[in-house]
Scaffold this active site. Structure first.
Site: not given
Length: 318
Positions: A127-128, A167, A256, A284
């Site tokens: 993710d980030w 999102w 995901d 995810h």
């Protein structure tokens, strides 16, 4: 810098997370990180979490990364460092949205690497953690040796998919987002103790500035902060000899709904290819299946990719 600090008592008696936090100053803020060792710790795993989680997300991977090996009678020398981004976990949470920007986040991690003098790094991202982390090796490739990549992307300003836009709108519409409930909606079946741990950093909505603002920072436009270094990093991975195929492991959470279909394409980005596995039941936050992922990664690194359930991915131009 005006910021909030979550009280320590919120983090007491966390299930399967006995690790003591360490702290590092960056500008006027305190960054928290986990720093665990087996031996002298010369083999470093730097684990970067995603939004809206914190280093607790790596609780299932940390023991495996420290202790698991396929080799007999090997004296391990491993170290796992897992920071909390500012706005998350035990790290300080700036009140001003303007503080949360790509360069600030990236420079904070670079400061951690330099302050702890980390070398021989296996970069572990999701993710980030990937949006920021995959732009780190280009700064000093000599510090990095391997990559473990889970559900993430490189923010090249071309991610304006409807799922990403939905999102951003969804997170922005809920000022007091329940982090544990969000993970449940993404297909993660958490116990009550795990839910409490994911909620721990955020005693109220005033502590969730990072949670609300991180989605606004996703690089969907070409002129957004972070796009230039992300594009440079993609070119770096496409052309560098720093990472052989046996040094890169990509894990896809098949369930995901946001990035699952993207991961196989990302795995074709590297000059010498990589090794890739699909975790069928994972969503995810693949780290919730982290013991499985970490074992596969170590197997790939120690057995040169000859691992059941793992496939070799060729570069896209071959």
């Amino acid at each position: 810098m005006d910021s909030l600090r979550t009280p320590d008592e919120r983090f007491q008696r966390l299930l399967d997370f006995p690790f003591e936090p360490q702290y590092l100053q960056h500008r006027d803020l305190r960054m928290a990180y986990i720093d665990e060792r087996n031996g002298d710790g010369s083999d470093v795993f730097l684990c970067l979490h995603g939004e809206p989680t914190w280093s607790f997300l790596y609780r299932k991977m940390i023991p495996v990364l420290l202790d698991y090996t396929t080799k007999l009678k090997q004296n391990l020398s491993r170290r796992v460092v897992a920071p909390d981004f500012f706005g998350f976990g035990r790290s300080d949470k700036p009140r001003q949205y303007s503080t949360y920007n790509f360069d600030f986040l990236r420079n904070a991690v670079l400061n951690l690497i330099e302050s702890l003098q980390l070398t021989n790094i296996t970069l572990v991202v999701q993710d980030w953690g990937g949006l920021v982390g995959l732009t780190l090796p280009i700064t000093d490739p000599s510090r990095f040796g391997r990559l473990i990549i889970m559900t993430t992307t490189i923010g090249a300003g071309a991610g304006k998919s409807q799922k990403v836009l939905d999102w951003i709108v969804y997170i922005s519409s809920i000022p007091d987002l329940d982090v544990a409930d969000l993970m449940g909606k993404l297909g993660h079946h958490l116990s009550e103790d795990e839910k409490r741990a994911y909620r721990a950093p955020f005693p109220d909505d005033t502590s969730k500035g990072g949670v609300r603002h991180f989605p606004q920072m996703i690089m969907i436009e070409e002129d957004m902060p972070g796009v230039e270094v992300s594009r440079d990093s993609r070119r770096f991975f496409e052309t560098t000899d720093t990472f052989g195929k046996q040094a890169i492991f990509v894990a896809c959470g098949v369930q995901d709904p946001i990035l699952g279909l993207h991961m196989k394409s990302l795995a074709c980005m590297f000059k010498h290819g990589c090794y890739y596995a699909e975790i069928e039941e994972a969503s995810h936050f693949v780290q919730e299946w982290g013991d499985q992922v970490a074992k596969l990664a170590i197997d790939v690194f120690e057995m040169d990719g000859n691992v059941a359930g793992v496939q070799e991915m060729k570069p896209k131009d071959t």
